[in-house]
Design a protein around this motif. Structure first.
Motif, PDB file in Angstrom:
ATOM      1  N   SER A  91       3.889 -23.283 -31.762  1.00  0.00           N
ATOM      2  CA  SER A  91       4.494 -21.991 -32.056  1.00  0.00           C
ATOM      3  C   SER A  91       6.011 -22.127 -32.100  1.00  0.00           C
ATOM      4  O   SER A  91       6.573 -23.155 -31.734  1.00  0.00           O
ATOM      5  N   VAL A  92       6.667 -21.047 -32.520  1.00  0.00           N
ATOM      6  CA  VAL A  92       8.125 -21.032 -32.545  1.00  0.00           C
ATOM      7  C   VAL A  92       8.630 -20.837 -31.115  1.00  0.00           C
ATOM      8  O   VAL A  92       8.379 -19.799 -30.496  1.00  0.00           O
ATOM      9  N   ILE A  93       9.284 -21.849 -30.592  1.00  0.00           N
ATOM     10  CA  ILE A  93       9.901 -21.716 -29.267  1.00  0.00           C
ATOM     11  C   ILE A  93      11.322 -22.249 -29.334  1.00  0.00           C
ATOM     12  O   ILE A  93      11.561 -23.306 -29.904  1.00  0.00           O
ATOM     13  N   PRO A  94      12.293 -21.536 -28.783  1.00  0.00           N
ATOM     14  CA  PRO A  94      12.150 -20.190 -28.212  1.00  0.00           C
ATOM     15  C   PRO A  94      12.041 -19.128 -29.301  1.00  0.00           C
ATOM     16  O   PRO A  94      12.443 -19.347 -30.443  1.00  0.00           O
ATOM     17  N   TYR A  95      11.467 -17.994 -28.932  1.00  0.00           N
ATOM     18  CA  TYR A  95      11.405 -16.867 -29.861  1.00  0.00           C
ATOM     19  C   TYR A  95      12.769 -16.174 -29.883  1.00  0.00           C
ATOM     20  O   TYR A  95      13.305 -15.809 -28.841  1.00  0.00           O
ATOM     21  N   ALA A  96      13.316 -15.998 -31.068  1.00  0.00           N
ATOM     22  CA  ALA A  96      14.680 -15.469 -31.194  1.00  0.00           C
ATOM     23  C   ALA A  96      14.674 -13.936 -31.237  1.00  0.00           C
ATOM     24  O   ALA A  96      14.844 -13.312 -32.283  1.00  0.00           O
ATOM     25  N   ARG A  97      14.470 -13.334 -30.088  1.00  0.00           N
ATOM     26  CA  ARG A  97      14.563 -11.873 -30.026  1.00  0.00           C
ATOM     27  C   ARG A  97      16.000 -11.427 -30.294  1.00  0.00           C
ATOM     28  O   ARG A  97      16.233 -10.406 -30.936  1.00  0.00           O
ATOM     29  N   GLU A  98      16.939 -12.184 -29.769  1.00  0.00           N
ATOM     30  CA  GLU A  98      18.351 -11.924 -30.034  1.00  0.00           C
ATOM     31  C   GLU A  98      18.877 -13.003 -30.975  1.00  0.00           C
ATOM     32  O   GLU A  98      18.684 -14.193 -30.731  1.00  0.00           O
ATOM     33  N   LYS A  99      19.512 -12.590 -32.051  1.00  0.00           N
ATOM     34  CA  LYS A  99      20.071 -13.529 -33.020  1.00  0.00           C
ATOM     35  C   LYS A  99      21.490 -13.916 -32.607  1.00  0.00           C
ATOM     36  O   LYS A  99      22.123 -13.280 -31.780  1.00  0.00           O
ATOM     37  N   ASN A 100      21.966 -15.012 -33.204  1.00  0.00           N
ATOM     38  CA  ASN A 100      23.365 -15.431 -33.033  1.00  0.00           C
ATOM     39  C   ASN A 100      23.756 -15.672 -31.572  1.00  0.00           C
ATOM     40  O   ASN A 100      24.841 -15.280 -31.132  1.00  0.00           O
ATOM     41  N   VAL A 101      22.850 -16.307 -30.817  1.00  0.00           N
ATOM     42  CA  VAL A 101      23.186 -16.656 -29.433  1.00  0.00           C
ATOM     43  C   VAL A 101      23.224 -18.181 -29.239  1.00  0.00           C
ATOM     44  O   VAL A 101      23.253 -18.666 -28.115  1.00  0.00           O
ATOM     45  N   GLY A 102      23.217 -18.899 -30.348  1.00  0.00           N
ATOM     46  CA  GLY A 102      23.368 -20.348 -30.267  1.00  0.00           C
ATOM     47  C   GLY A 102      22.118 -21.131 -29.970  1.00  0.00           C
ATOM     48  O   GLY A 102      22.200 -22.280 -29.521  1.00  0.00           O
ATOM     49  N   VAL A 103      20.956 -20.550 -30.212  1.00  0.00           N
ATOM     50  CA  VAL A 103      19.703 -21.263 -29.969  1.00  0.00           C
ATOM     51  C   VAL A 103      19.543 -22.392 -30.983  1.00  0.00           C
ATOM     52  O   VAL A 103      19.786 -22.216 -32.166  1.00  0.00           O
ATOM     53  N   ARG A 104      19.130 -23.540 -30.480  1.00  0.00           N
ATOM     54  CA  ARG A 104      18.838 -24.674 -31.359  1.00  0.00           C
ATOM     55  C   ARG A 104      17.335 -24.963 -31.293  1.00  0.00           C
ATOM     56  O   ARG A 104      16.710 -24.820 -30.236  1.00  0.00           O
ATOM     57  N   TYR A 105      16.776 -25.390 -32.411  1.00  0.00           N
ATOM     58  CA  TYR A 105      15.353 -25.701 -32.484  1.00  0.00           C
ATOM     59  C   TYR A 105      15.185 -27.208 -32.635  1.00  0.00           C
ATOM     60  O   TYR A 105      15.860 -27.847 -33.454  1.00  0.00           O
TER      61      TYR A 105
END
Length: 246
Positions: free
Chosen positions: A159-173
């Motif tokens: 699955s998609v982890i982490p789930y991006a409930r908040e955008k533009n917070v610097g999450v990398r996949y």
């Protein structure tokens, strides 16, 4: 510290039968992979672990080392563990038999973490590649991993982890690249541990290590492995081999 490579090599393949014995510019795919692993000069010994007498003979008759394994195993770790049970080693690296274009630089990074791990905090290490394409991130065939601040795996999922409930917070996949380096003891422990619900649900054997408290150090790479899963892949591999060796 003795470091060995094990190349698990099943003869059967649903998508491309006997793919490891197909010709890759004058030699079989499995022999090319074996020689590529040897030529990295990273390993004290390299073995092919196979359920096939044909593959066994192909390696041994060309001066290589091979061990016969059972026909059926639940996972790649089980097959490798059976092969190394009687072999002296501290670190065991799995090299995929259908990936003759070995990335030496990534393997060096993988092994370096053990050389710096004097207190044996690391049970096994693996590779991850940053992905930014939304289609790849959403694709269940691309296994994702999330890590802590020290680079240890927290969880793997299709699955998609982490789930991006908040955008533009610097999450990398991060996509998990399934090349592993194991402490031999951790690998042998794996075979004595039962499959639990997370592993059974996701069909990801690395979750068994996490469920039983093993620590997986993830190492960043920018190289995507090149495997041979179809006849088209083999054609492309032949073209690439000619290009690299012309």
């Amino acid at each position: 510290m003795k470091i060995i490579a094990i190349i698990p090599a099943r003869y059967a393949s649903t998508r491309f039968p006997a793919k490891l014995m197909h010709d890759l510019e004058g030699k079989s795919v499995i022999l090319r992979t074996y020689e590529a692993a040897k030529n990295t000069n990273l390993f004290d010994e390299v073995f092919v672990a196979t359920d096939s007498a044909e593959i066994f003979d192909e390696i041994v008759n060309n001066g290589g080392k091979a061990v016969m394994s059972q026909l059926k195993h639940e996972s790649g770790s089980d097959r490798i563990a059976e092969a190394v049970a009687g072999i002296e080693a501290d670190i065991v690296v799995n090299v995929q038999g259908d990936e003759p274009f070995i990335d030496k630089e990534s393997l060096e990074r993988l092994l370096e973490v053990f050389k710096n791990d004097e207190k044996h905090h690391i049970d096994l290490a693996s590779l991850m590649l940053e992905i930014k394409d939304e289609e790849k991130i959403a694709n269940p065939n691309h296994v994702k991993v999330v890590v802590d601040q020290s680079g240890f795996a927290l969880y793997f999922s299709r699955s998609v982890i982490p789930y991006a409930r908040e955008k533009n917070v610097g999450v990398r996949y991060w996509q998990h690249i399934g090349v592993y380096a194991f402490r031999k003891a951790a690998l042998l422990d794996f075979c004595n541990l039962p499959q639990m619900s997370l592993e059974a649900s996701e069909k990801l054997e690395q979750l068994r290590y996490l469920e039983f408290g093993k620590r997986i150090k993830m190492v960043e790479t920018d190289k995507l492995s090149i495997g041979i899963d179809t006849e088209e892949d083999l054609i492309n591999a032949r073209l690439l081999w000619k290009k690299l060796h012309s």
